[in-house]
Design a protein around this motif. Structure first.
Motif, mmCIF file in Angstrom:
data_model
loop_
_atom_site.group_PDB
_atom_site.id
_atom_site.type_symbol
_atom_site.label_atom_id
_atom_site.label_comp_id
_atom_site.label_asym_id
_atom_site.label_seq_id
_atom_site.Cartn_x
_atom_site.Cartn_y
_atom_site.Cartn_z
ATOM 1 N N SER A 22 0.916 -1.102 0.096
ATOM 2 C CA SER A 22 0.018 0.006 -0.064
ATOM 3 C C SER A 22 0.826 1.116 0.230
ATOM 4 O O SER A 22 0.502 2.238 -0.782
ATOM 5 N N ARG A 23 2.116 1.393 1.113
ATOM 6 C CA ARG A 23 2.544 2.498 0.895
ATOM 7 C C ARG A 23 3.415 2.610 -0.375
ATOM 8 O O ARG A 23 3.600 3.682 -0.694
ATOM 9 N N PHE A 24 4.012 1.346 -0.712
ATOM 10 C CA PHE A 24 4.530 1.581 -2.251
ATOM 11 C C PHE A 24 3.837 2.180 -3.182
ATOM 12 O O PHE A 24 4.206 3.112 -4.001
ATOM 13 N N ASN A 25 2.515 1.875 -3.181
ATOM 14 C CA ASN A 25 1.758 2.108 -4.197
ATOM 15 C C ASN A 25 1.315 3.459 -4.165
ATOM 16 O O ASN A 25 1.239 4.385 -5.108
ATOM 17 N N GLN A 26 1.123 4.059 -2.822
ATOM 18 C CA GLN A 26 0.731 5.642 -2.539
ATOM 19 C C GLN A 26 2.123 6.470 -3.291
ATOM 20 O O GLN A 26 1.930 7.420 -3.591
ATOM 21 N N THR A 27 3.537 6.019 -2.885
ATOM 22 C CA THR A 27 4.500 6.602 -3.605
ATOM 23 C C THR A 27 4.507 6.728 -4.976
ATOM 24 O O THR A 27 4.766 7.762 -5.613
ATOM 25 N N LEU A 28 4.163 5.521 -5.307
ATOM 26 C CA LEU A 28 4.311 5.414 -6.903
ATOM 27 C C LEU A 28 3.087 6.534 -7.662
ATOM 28 O O LEU A 28 3.472 7.107 -8.332
ATOM 29 N N GLU A 381 11.025 22.553 -0.145
ATOM 30 C CA GLU A 381 11.602 21.670 0.814
ATOM 31 C C GLU A 381 12.090 22.409 2.184
ATOM 32 O O GLU A 381 12.231 21.559 3.101
ATOM 33 N N GLY A 382 12.214 23.568 1.921
ATOM 34 C CA GLY A 382 12.432 24.355 3.330
ATOM 35 C C GLY A 382 13.915 24.048 3.948
ATOM 36 O O GLY A 382 14.931 23.841 3.360
ATOM 37 N N ASP A 383 13.754 23.667 5.254
ATOM 38 C CA ASP A 383 15.009 23.389 5.921
ATOM 39 C C ASP A 383 15.707 21.976 5.627
ATOM 40 O O ASP A 383 16.965 21.694 5.727
ATOM 41 N N ALA A 384 14.976 21.214 4.974
ATOM 42 C CA ALA A 384 15.218 19.812 4.410
ATOM 43 C C ALA A 384 16.058 19.845 2.954
ATOM 44 O O ALA A 384 16.354 19.073 2.597
ATOM 45 N N LEU A 385 16.177 21.215 2.642
ATOM 46 C CA LEU A 385 16.744 21.250 1.120
ATOM 47 C C LEU A 385 18.134 20.586 0.997
ATOM 48 O O LEU A 385 18.446 19.971 0.248
ATOM 49 N N PRO A 386 18.948 20.973 2.063
ATOM 50 C CA PRO A 386 20.529 20.477 1.714
ATOM 51 C C PRO A 386 20.386 18.989 1.511
ATOM 52 O O PRO A 386 21.030 18.549 0.634
ATOM 53 N N ASP A 387 19.756 18.203 2.349
ATOM 54 C CA ASP A 387 19.897 16.881 2.273
ATOM 55 C C ASP A 387 19.021 16.400 0.682
ATOM 56 O O ASP A 387 19.267 15.269 0.335
ATOM 57 N N PHE A 388 18.032 17.037 0.786
ATOM 58 C CA PHE A 388 17.249 16.559 -0.483
ATOM 59 C C PHE A 388 18.030 16.782 -1.775
ATOM 60 O O PHE A 388 17.838 16.228 -2.918
ATOM 61 N N LEU A 389 18.924 17.914 -1.648
ATOM 62 C CA LEU A 389 19.937 18.212 -2.744
ATOM 63 C C LEU A 389 20.613 16.815 -3.322
ATOM 64 O O LEU A 389 20.678 16.923 -4.602
ATOM 65 N N VAL A 390 21.007 16.199 -2.477
ATOM 66 C CA VAL A 390 21.670 14.945 -2.667
ATOM 67 C C VAL A 390 20.842 14.255 -3.768
ATOM 68 O O VAL A 390 21.466 13.405 -4.683
ATOM 69 N N TYR A 391 19.872 13.878 -3.465
ATOM 70 C CA TYR A 391 18.808 12.990 -4.175
ATOM 71 C C TYR A 391 18.624 13.666 -5.688
ATOM 72 O O TYR A 391 18.400 12.790 -6.520
ATOM 73 N N ILE A 392 18.265 14.942 -5.705
ATOM 74 C CA ILE A 392 18.171 15.479 -6.945
ATOM 75 C C ILE A 392 19.315 15.355 -7.746
ATOM 76 O O ILE A 392 19.421 15.074 -8.862
ATOM 77 N N ARG A 435 12.258 11.353 -10.133
ATOM 78 C CA ARG A 435 13.196 10.112 -9.564
ATOM 79 C C ARG A 435 13.829 10.454 -8.303
ATOM 80 O O ARG A 435 13.968 9.443 -7.334
ATOM 81 N N ALA A 436 14.205 11.637 -7.922
ATOM 82 C CA ALA A 436 14.660 12.148 -6.650
ATOM 83 C C ALA A 436 13.777 12.084 -5.479
ATOM 84 O O ALA A 436 13.919 11.453 -4.342
ATOM 85 N N PHE A 437 12.291 12.248 -6.049
ATOM 86 C CA PHE A 437 11.191 11.900 -4.926
ATOM 87 C C PHE A 437 11.305 10.547 -4.414
ATOM 88 O O PHE A 437 11.114 10.078 -3.139
ATOM 89 N N MET A 438 11.168 9.392 -5.610
ATOM 90 C CA MET A 438 11.147 8.148 -5.239
ATOM 91 C C MET A 438 12.421 7.729 -4.218
ATOM 92 O O MET A 438 12.118 6.827 -3.414
ATOM 93 N N MET A 442 12.167 6.155 -0.494
ATOM 94 C CA MET A 442 12.531 5.090 -0.199
ATOM 95 C C MET A 442 13.817 4.967 0.918
ATOM 96 O O MET A 442 13.855 4.157 1.624
ATOM 97 N N PHE A 443 14.686 5.921 0.781
ATOM 98 C CA PHE A 443 16.001 5.822 1.423
ATOM 99 C C PHE A 443 15.991 6.670 2.582
ATOM 100 O O PHE A 443 17.032 6.944 3.553
ATOM 101 N N ASN A 444 15.316 7.921 2.821
ATOM 102 C CA ASN A 444 15.557 9.127 3.669
ATOM 103 C C ASN A 444 15.776 8.558 5.074
ATOM 104 O O ASN A 444 16.379 9.042 5.954
#
Length: 452
Positions: A22-28, A381-392, A435-438, A442-444
């Motif tokens: 269910s959670r996988f399908n929600q992410t998709l 992304e706000g304060d979470a931007l630096p870490d999300f940049l890695v995925y982008i 792709r970055a969102f996926m 999965m990994f965060n």
């Protein structure tokens, strides 16, 4: 009794697998929401299986294997869900003892159609339903920033972008009754700073300040050189005032080359409130001194808010960027080990190309007309931007996974310094973000994916 226990265990396992599914399908579905209404030449290939761990408490992070995309000349036969989905999901990423092992092909674009290339804005950012949602959130006396972030993540309509960006960065208060007063006060404060630090005789400056101003004056003409608008002398003067004032008021870092690029999205967005048509037809001489001052002030304060969340990216030795480059290297190794091994075999260090990506936030890597769309996601992304940049940036790099594995060291360096993005449209950028969102989903919350 034994049979009863067996039945209970079996039921629990089935429930657990169903929950993961269910959670996988929600992410998709969240990712498909990004692509809703699009003609996508290429397919999202996802196959899933559940592997039980060898030992009761062992943990295996999600692993990704690349598979060859199926190319289509027309639309994909993978139809997105019709249910309206927001990009930012509140559901937790998949992480359980019985971890799914997923095979996720990189979402790539093969020969986008001319119709797609001509699309100048994201469909998700301009459809009427989303515009209504933005209007509803922005019309509230007290803007709920979490809702605004959810909407902004997948793109902001052009004419709303100045207001939305000021709110997302915390420059403009969410309380509409206070907004005009706060902006008026902050703009006057910027004017005072310019008068105090910039509009002074050269003899009053220290040697360090003189050298810093000279460096800024050298860098301003080099800023976004392929966009003629930024070659206007008045534009460069505005950049110079903003950058010098910011550097004087932030002595821990001072001016660092690359910060000049970070001003440009703000300048274009806030100018768009006052100048009509495309940027190629803009002229700063059409604006009054008061309007130019207000635009500079908005750029200054928004730049300050942005960099407050990544201060160690621009202090001595830029340790924040070095830390994120290391994380990027480890993430790429987990997602696409063949590419990682090949780059290591060729002796290519991630710092050699990714440092500029983090320093300038990809502004030098993609066409400038896509930058503001990318920054919608950054600011959401706000304060979470630096870490999300890695995925982008991992998603950005692995766009060319197959090609990278065929290049030697010199070819890798040249390719990564001159990436073939000049003809990119919003379609390619949305693929990078999806792709970055996926991968982030999965990994965060699975930090072991960065274990050495």
């Amino acid at each position: 009794m034994k049979n009863s226990n067996d039945d209970d265990n079996k039921q629990q396992n089935e429930d657990s697998a169903a929950s993961v599914d269910s959670r996988f399908n929600q992410t998709l579905r969240n990712v498909q929401g990004l692509l809703k209404g699009r003609s996508i030449p290429g397919k999202i290939l996802l196959s899933q299986r559940v592997d039980l761990p060898d030992t009761p408490n062992s943990y295996s992070p999600p692993s990704y294997e690349r598979s060859s995309p199926l190319s289509d000349t027309g639309t994909s036969d993978h139809t997105p869900e019709t249910l309206e989905e927001e990009v930012r999901s509140t559901s937790k990423p998949i992480a359980s003892p019985n971890e799914n092992v997923l095979k996720l092909s990189t979402l790539r674009i093969e020969n986008p159609s001319e119709e797609v290339r001509k699309s100048s804005v994201s469909a998700r950012a301009t459809d009427s339903a989303r515009v209504m949602k933005f209007n509803k959130v922005l019309s509230e006396t007290m803007v709920i920033l979490d809702k605004l972030r959810e909407l902004a993540w997948s793109g902001v309509p052009d004419y709303m972008r100045p207001t939305v960006w000021r709110l997302l960065l915390g420059y403009a208060p969410p309380n509409s009754d206070r907004r005009d007063g706060v902006l008026r006060r902050k703009r006057l404060e910027y004017l005072d700073c310019v008068s105090q630090y910039y509009d002074i005789p050269e003899t009053v400056r220290s040697d360090d300040e003189i050298n810093m101003l000279r460096q800024i004056a050298v860098d301003c003409p080099r800023t976004v050189p392929d966009v003629p608008f930024f070659q206007q002398q008045q534009v460069q003067k505005s950049l110079e005032r903003i950058l010098y004032t910011w550097a004087i008021r932030h002595p821990a870092s001072g001016y660092v080359q690359g910060i000049n690029d970070l001003v440009t999205p703000f300048l274009v967005v806030f100018l768009s409130e006052h100048l009509q048509g495309g940027i190629d037809n803009w002229s700063m001489s059409d604006l009054s001194a008061e309007k130019i001052s207000n635009i500079e002030a908005d750029c200054y304060w928004c730049l300050s808010k942005l960099l407050d969340g990544m201060q160690d990216h621009y202090t001595f030795a830029q340790p924040g960027i070095q830390r994120l480059v290391f994380k990027l290297k480890e993430l790429v190794r987990r997602i696409d080990e063949p590419v990682s091994n090949h780059m290591e075999l060729q002796g290519l260090e991630f710092l050699q190309f990714a440092f500029r990506w983090f320093n300038c936030l990809l502004i030098r890597e993609i066409p400038f007309h896509l930058v503001t769309r990318l920054w919608d996601t950054y600011l959401a992304e706000g304060d979470a931007l630096p870490d999300f940049l890695v995925y982008i940036f991992a998603s950005f790099l692995l766009t060319w996974s197959d090609k990278l594995k065929k290049l030697d060291f010199q070819e890798l360096v040249m390719f990564l310094q001159h990436l073939p993005t000049h003809s990119w449209s919003h379609q390619e950028l949305e693929m990078v973000l999806s792709r970055a969102f996926m991968w982030h989903s999965m990994f965060n919350n699975s930090p072991s994916h960065l274990a050495t």
